[in-house]
Design a protein around this motif. Structure first.
Motif, PDB file in Angstrom:
ATOM      1  N   HIS A 192      34.376  34.188 -63.612  1.00 17.28           N
ATOM      2  CA  HIS A 192      35.059  34.239 -62.315  1.00 17.28           C
ATOM      3  C   HIS A 192      35.854  32.945 -62.113  1.00 17.28           C
ATOM      4  CE1 HIS A 192      35.855  34.558 -58.046  1.00 17.28           C
ATOM      5  NE2 HIS A 192      35.489  35.846 -58.117  1.00 17.28           N
ATOM      6  N   PRO A 193      37.092  33.035 -61.675  1.00 18.27           N
ATOM      7  CA  PRO A 193      37.927  31.829 -61.549  1.00 18.27           C
ATOM      8  C   PRO A 193      37.423  30.811 -60.539  1.00 18.27           C
ATOM      9  CG  PRO A 193      39.009  33.779 -60.613  1.00 18.27           C
ATOM     10  CD  PRO A 193      37.827  34.265 -61.374  1.00 18.27           C
ATOM     11  N   ALA A 194      36.522  31.202 -59.645  1.00 17.39           N
ATOM     12  CA  ALA A 194      35.996  30.257 -58.659  1.00 17.39           C
ATOM     13  C   ALA A 194      34.749  29.525 -59.148  1.00 17.39           C
ATOM     14  CB  ALA A 194      35.681  30.987 -57.357  1.00 17.39           C
ATOM     15  N   VAL A 195      34.277  29.848 -60.342  1.00 15.54           N
ATOM     16  CA  VAL A 195      33.000  29.314 -60.827  1.00 15.54           C
ATOM     17  C   VAL A 195      33.211  28.261 -61.906  1.00 15.54           C
ATOM     18  CG1 VAL A 195      30.842  29.907 -62.008  1.00 15.54           C
ATOM     19  CG2 VAL A 195      31.767  31.424 -60.245  1.00 15.54           C
ATOM     20  N   ALA A 196      32.677  27.055 -61.668  1.00 14.44           N
ATOM     21  CA  ALA A 196      32.758  25.981 -62.651  1.00 14.44           C
ATOM     22  C   ALA A 196      31.503  25.906 -63.519  1.00 14.44           C
ATOM     23  CB  ALA A 196      32.968  24.636 -61.952  1.00 14.44           C
ATOM     24  N   ASP A 197      30.358  26.231 -62.937  1.00 12.49           N
ATOM     25  CA  ASP A 197      29.084  26.187 -63.659  1.00 12.49           C
ATOM     26  C   ASP A 197      28.158  27.179 -62.974  1.00 12.49           C
ATOM     27  OD1 ASP A 197      27.192  25.436 -65.500  1.00 12.49           O
ATOM     28  OD2 ASP A 197      26.757  23.479 -64.603  1.00 12.49           O
ATOM     29  N   CYS A 198      27.228  27.767 -63.726  1.00 13.09           N
ATOM     30  CA  CYS A 198      26.377  28.778 -63.114  1.00 13.09           C
ATOM     31  C   CYS A 198      25.108  29.010 -63.920  1.00 13.09           C
ATOM     32  CB  CYS A 198      27.127  30.104 -62.977  1.00 13.09           C
ATOM     33  SG  CYS A 198      27.584  30.872 -64.552  1.00 13.09           S
ATOM     34  N   THR A 199      24.148  29.644 -63.271  1.00 12.38           N
ATOM     35  CA  THR A 199      22.936  30.087 -63.942  1.00 12.38           C
ATOM     36  C   THR A 199      22.328  31.233 -63.135  1.00 12.38           C
ATOM     37  OG1 THR A 199      20.901  29.308 -65.015  1.00 12.38           O
ATOM     38  CG2 THR A 199      21.274  28.590 -62.759  1.00 12.38           C
ATOM     39  N   VAL A 200      21.423  31.967 -63.765  1.00 12.25           N
ATOM     40  CA  VAL A 200      20.743  33.094 -63.122  1.00 12.25           C
ATOM     41  C   VAL A 200      19.251  32.982 -63.398  1.00 12.25           C
ATOM     42  CG1 VAL A 200      20.447  35.609 -63.135  1.00 12.25           C
ATOM     43  CG2 VAL A 200      22.752  34.627 -63.253  1.00 12.25           C
ATOM     44  N   VAL A 201      18.446  33.186 -62.366  1.00 14.26           N
ATOM     45  CA  VAL A 201      16.990  33.134 -62.504  1.00 14.26           C
ATOM     46  C   VAL A 201      16.385  34.404 -61.922  1.00 14.26           C
ATOM     47  CG1 VAL A 201      17.019  30.619 -62.334  1.00 14.26           C
ATOM     48  CG2 VAL A 201      16.545  31.979 -60.301  1.00 14.26           C
ATOM     49  N   GLY A 202      15.170  34.690 -62.309  1.00 12.30           N
ATOM     50  CA  GLY A 202      14.430  35.803 -61.735  1.00 12.30           C
ATOM     51  C   GLY A 202      13.515  35.317 -60.632  1.00 12.30           C
ATOM     52  N   VAL A 203      13.511  35.999 -59.510  1.00 11.86           N
ATOM     53  CA  VAL A 203      12.602  35.653 -58.415  1.00 11.86           C
ATOM     54  C   VAL A 203      11.807  36.893 -58.033  1.00 11.86           C
ATOM     55  CG1 VAL A 203      14.121  33.841 -57.549  1.00 11.86           C
ATOM     56  CG2 VAL A 203      14.307  36.137 -56.608  1.00 11.86           C
ATOM     57  N   ALA A 204      10.661  36.674 -57.425  1.00 11.26           N
ATOM     58  CA  ALA A 204       9.779  37.782 -57.066  1.00 11.26           C
ATOM     59  C   ALA A 204      10.435  38.698 -56.041  1.00 11.26           C
ATOM     60  CB  ALA A 204       8.467  37.231 -56.504  1.00 11.26           C
TER      61      ALA A 204
ATOM     62  N   LEU B  83      30.231  37.049 -55.222  1.00 14.26           N
ATOM     63  CA  LEU B  83      29.097  37.950 -55.471  1.00 14.26           C
ATOM     64  C   LEU B  83      29.576  39.392 -55.609  1.00 14.26           C
ATOM     65  CD1 LEU B  83      26.055  38.542 -55.653  1.00 14.26           C
ATOM     66  CD2 LEU B  83      26.011  38.608 -53.144  1.00 14.26           C
ATOM     67  N   ALA B  84      30.431  39.827 -54.697  1.00 18.87           N
ATOM     68  CA  ALA B  84      30.899  41.214 -54.729  1.00 18.87           C
ATOM     69  C   ALA B  84      31.706  41.499 -55.990  1.00 18.87           C
ATOM     70  CB  ALA B  84      31.744  41.500 -53.484  1.00 18.87           C
ATOM     71  N   GLU B  85      32.572  40.572 -56.373  1.00 21.43           N
ATOM     72  CA  GLU B  85      33.425  40.796 -57.543  1.00 21.43           C
ATOM     73  C   GLU B  85      32.615  40.762 -58.842  1.00 21.43           C
ATOM     74  OE1 GLU B  85      36.594  37.974 -57.265  1.00 21.43           O
ATOM     75  OE2 GLU B  85      37.484  38.937 -55.497  1.00 21.43           O
ATOM     76  N   VAL B  86      31.613  39.883 -58.907  1.00 16.07           N
ATOM     77  CA  VAL B  86      30.763  39.818 -60.103  1.00 16.07           C
ATOM     78  C   VAL B  86      29.915  41.079 -60.222  1.00 16.07           C
ATOM     79  CG1 VAL B  86      28.793  38.622 -61.146  1.00 16.07           C
ATOM     80  CG2 VAL B  86      30.735  37.309 -60.272  1.00 16.07           C
ATOM     81  N   ASN B  87      29.334  41.505 -59.121  1.00 18.03           N
ATOM     82  CA  ASN B  87      28.476  42.702 -59.159  1.00 18.03           C
ATOM     83  C   ASN B  87      29.253  43.960 -59.515  1.00 18.03           C
ATOM     84  OD1 ASN B  87      25.998  41.548 -58.764  1.00 18.03           O
ATOM     85  ND2 ASN B  87      25.925  41.910 -56.552  1.00 18.03           N
ATOM     86  N   GLU B  88      30.541  43.991 -59.196  1.00 14.37           N
ATOM     87  CA  GLU B  88      31.358  45.137 -59.588  1.00 14.37           C
ATOM     88  C   GLU B  88      31.441  45.285 -61.098  1.00 14.37           C
ATOM     89  OE1 GLU B  88      35.236  45.189 -57.963  1.00 14.37           O
ATOM     90  OE2 GLU B  88      34.577  45.466 -55.883  1.00 14.37           O
ATOM     91  N   ARG B  89      31.298  44.159 -61.808  1.00 14.45           N
ATOM     92  CA  ARG B  89      31.436  44.159 -63.262  1.00 14.45           C
ATOM     93  C   ARG B  89      30.103  44.289 -63.987  1.00 14.45           C
ATOM     94  NH1 ARG B  89      34.280  39.132 -65.307  1.00 14.45           N
ATOM     95  NH2 ARG B  89      34.109  40.355 -67.222  1.00 14.45           N
ATOM     96  N   LEU B  90      29.013  44.285 -63.234  1.00 10.82           N
ATOM     97  CA  LEU B  90      27.686  44.345 -63.837  1.00 10.82           C
ATOM     98  C   LEU B  90      27.112  45.757 -63.753  1.00 10.82           C
ATOM     99  CD1 LEU B  90      26.176  41.070 -62.341  1.00 10.82           C
ATOM    100  CD2 LEU B  90      26.773  41.447 -64.744  1.00 10.82           C
ATOM    101  N   GLY B  91      26.197  46.056 -64.682  1.00  8.22           N
ATOM    102  CA  GLY B  91      25.476  47.309 -64.609  1.00  8.22           C
ATOM    103  C   GLY B  91      24.593  47.334 -63.373  1.00  8.22           C
ATOM    104  N   LYS B  92      24.221  48.534 -62.939  1.00 12.10           N
ATOM    105  CA  LYS B  92      23.466  48.676 -61.697  1.00 12.10           C
ATOM    106  C   LYS B  92      22.179  47.867 -61.700  1.00 12.10           C
ATOM    107  CE  LYS B  92      21.750  52.229 -58.516  1.00 12.10           C
ATOM    108  NZ  LYS B  92      21.584  53.693 -58.281  1.00 12.10           N
ATOM    109  N   THR B  93      21.453  47.867 -62.817  1.00 12.18           N
ATOM    110  CA  THR B  93      20.176  47.134 -62.871  1.00 12.18           C
ATOM    111  C   THR B  93      20.381  45.631 -62.995  1.00 12.18           C
ATOM    112  OG1 THR B  93      20.046  47.391 -65.284  1.00 12.18           O
ATOM    113  CG2 THR B  93      18.995  49.096 -63.922  1.00 12.18           C
ATOM    114  N   GLN B  94      21.603  45.189 -63.364  1.00 11.26           N
ATOM    115  CA  GLN B  94      21.861  43.762 -63.569  1.00 11.26           C
ATOM    116  C   GLN B  94      22.334  43.058 -62.304  1.00 11.26           C
ATOM    117  OE1 GLN B  94      24.877  44.304 -66.666  1.00 11.26           O
ATOM    118  NE2 GLN B  94      23.580  43.109 -68.051  1.00 11.26           N
ATOM    119  N   ARG B  95      22.729  43.803 -61.306  1.00 15.43           N
ATOM    120  CA  ARG B  95      23.423  43.199 -60.166  1.00 15.43           C
ATOM    121  C   ARG B  95      22.592  42.134 -59.461  1.00 15.43           C
ATOM    122  NH1 ARG B  95      25.946  48.931 -58.045  1.00 15.43           N
ATOM    123  NH2 ARG B  95      27.488  49.123 -59.729  1.00 15.43           N
TER     124      ARG B  95
END
Length: 513
Positions: A430-442, A468-480
């Protein structure tokens, strides 16, 4: 060892010690620079004498062969002298990360069994409020603690299985464990580097001595008789200034350091023509960053993939294999990698599986943690011991290993396995993102759910909700992503790994609203 010996011949032996190699260098090249930092430097002759004085003082103070010697310090000549002097005494070097809390530092010292701990002035408060059953020596006053000039320690017989050092895991996924590496393992690291040119190296080091990332270049440089330049703390422009000043030939950097160096507007103004061998390890190294380093920074670029615990290592010559920058290369000679499923069975060729590896360079085990050692072990059908790398990957048709994710980081949401790296790859685009990460939470509904954190790119106009909306559009349903949070920066360890557990804890504590 009294008589000078040919270093190449000595390193070709089945086993030897780094302390003996340094003794030979002191005899053959006494005035050559061994180690420098930003304020001090020692020749090989000086280093050899200081190691004797450290070893003699340790022995006089009651430190036994095989017992740990701890240090809590930023990289310096003094810390290196203590580390190496402990080896000459037959002790086990145990450098500990200063960034840990006083309670954690005290816990690691206690776990190691060290009876003496060395602190630098910058970390004088590292043990504040802690009751540590160990003598505390300030590195800034090391001369007062050392045995007298000319002192010699009692010689100690070192066996291949004896402990060389203890490295404590970064704690990114749990309580730090002490990884015991043997003299045999380190001898493998020293002797196999026959083609790297460490004998004439000037190795610039910008990572701490408590990290295996550092030691895999620090130790071979000294073993072969090159020169080491230590940075107290990494800063991109200072790194380039030191590289130009010392005419650095070798370096080991982590990806975030390469990223910060390459991003300097005046990077191309620095004379880096002396570089011959640049390496990288410890965290994901983006293909586009590898490509930039290869294009603009002289010398070979090699990415290593492996573990502090040992197992197997892979290497990617990024300069030569520019079509394989999305991989971590092939297993090194004498290293074996297999891929297994959740039931411990090998997966068919081309399929994804958990990475396990074995080689001549493997840890003895986790210090005092038999169950953790067993959990990190996979025994092949032939009865061979492999170490679980904790990563998931697959081999391509040419035998290059492609990493897909950390097994420990895998999110199980609604019964589906979700790999954070898949989501991170989309978020990073995404052009607005310089650095990122994803974690799992309960999550009460799904068990776990993926949550993203990002650092906005300078000048970006898109808000968090829009991203968030633009990224989730590109992800599978279970990945959002169920949520996305903005941060000024992502917390990282000294070797560049994102501290996902810290982000998760801060989220639970309500810091991200």
């Amino acid at each position: 060892m009294d008589a000078p010996t040919d270093i190449a011949a000595l390193l070709a032996e089945d086993f030897g010690t780094l302390a003996d190699l340094i003794r030979v260098h002191a005899q053959q090249r006494p005035d050559k620079l061994a180690i420098a930092d930003e304020t001090a430097r020692v020749s090989y002759a000086e280093l050899d004498r200081l190691m004797d004085r450290v070893a003699a003082a340790l022995q006089k103070g009651g430190t036994r062969a095989g017992q740990a010697v701890a240090s809590v310090s930023y990289p310096s000549v003094a810390q290196a002298v203590v580390f190496l002097g402990a080896l000459r005494a037959g002790s086990v070097a145990a450098p500990i990360q200063p960034s840990a809390t006083p309670a954690q530092i005290a816990g690691m010292i206690a776990d190691s069994g060290a009876k003496v701990v060395f602190l630098d002035a910058a970390n004088a408060d590292a043990l504040i409020g802690q009751d540590v059953p160990a003598e505390v020596v300030m590195l800034d006053d090391l001369e007062a603690w050392l045995a007298p000039e000319g002192a010699a320690p009692t010689p100690v017989a070192v066996h291949p299985s004896d402990g060389f050092n203890i490295i404590y895991s970064s704690g990114t996924t749990g309580v730090p464990k002490g990884i015991v590496q043997s003299h045999a393992m380190r001898w493998q690291h020293l002797s196999r580097n026959t083609a790297a040119g460490f004998d004439t190296a000037v190795t610039l080091i910008a990572t701490p001595l408590y990290s295996n990332t550092t030691l895999v270049s620090f130790l071979p440089t000294l073993g072969w008789g090159g020169s080491v330049v230590l940075m107290k703390k990494f800063e991109a422009r200072l790194y380039l200034e030191l590289a130009a000043e010392y005419r650095a030939t070798h370096t080991m950097l982590v990806p975030v350091q390469y990223q910060r160096i390459m991003a300097l507007p005046d990077f191309d103004d620095f004379d880096l023509s002396s570089f011959r061998f640049k390496t990288c390890t410890s965290a994901p190294f983006k293909p586009e960053l590898k490509r930039d380093v290869v294009a603009r920074w002289p010398g070979l670029l090699v990415e290593y993939y492996g573990m502090t615990e040992g197992g197997a290592s892979c290497a990617l010559n990024a300069t030569e294999h520019r079509d394989k920058l999305h991989t971590v290369g092939r297993p090194l000679p004498g290293h074996e990698v297999r891929l297994i499923d959740d039931d411990g069975r090998e997966v068919p060729a081309g399929e994804m599986g958990e990475i396990v590896g074995r080689s001549g360079a493997m840890m003895n085990g986790y210090h005092g943690r038999e169950q953790a050692t067993a959990d990190a072990t996979w025994i092949s059908p032939e009865g061979a011991r492999f170490i679980r790398h904790g990563d998931v990957g697959r081999f391509d048709a040419d035998g290059f290993l492609i990493l897909t994710d950390r097994k420990k980081d895998m999110i199980i949401s609604g019964g589906f396995n979700i790999f954070p790296s898949d989501i991170e790859a989309v978020l990073a685009e995404h052009p607005a993102v310089a650095d990122c990460t994803v974690v799992g939470v309960a999550s009460e509904q799904w068990g776990e759910t993926p949550v993203g954190f990002y650092v906005p790119r300078e000048g970006a106009t898109a808000g968090t909700g829009e991203v968030l909306a633009e990224v989730n559009e590109r992800l599978g349903k279970t990945q959002r992503l169920s949520a996305l949070y903005q941060a000024d920066e992502l917390p990282r360890s000294a070797i560049g790994k994102v501290l996902k557990r810290e982000l998760r804890d801060r989220l639970i504590a309500g810091e991200f609203a």
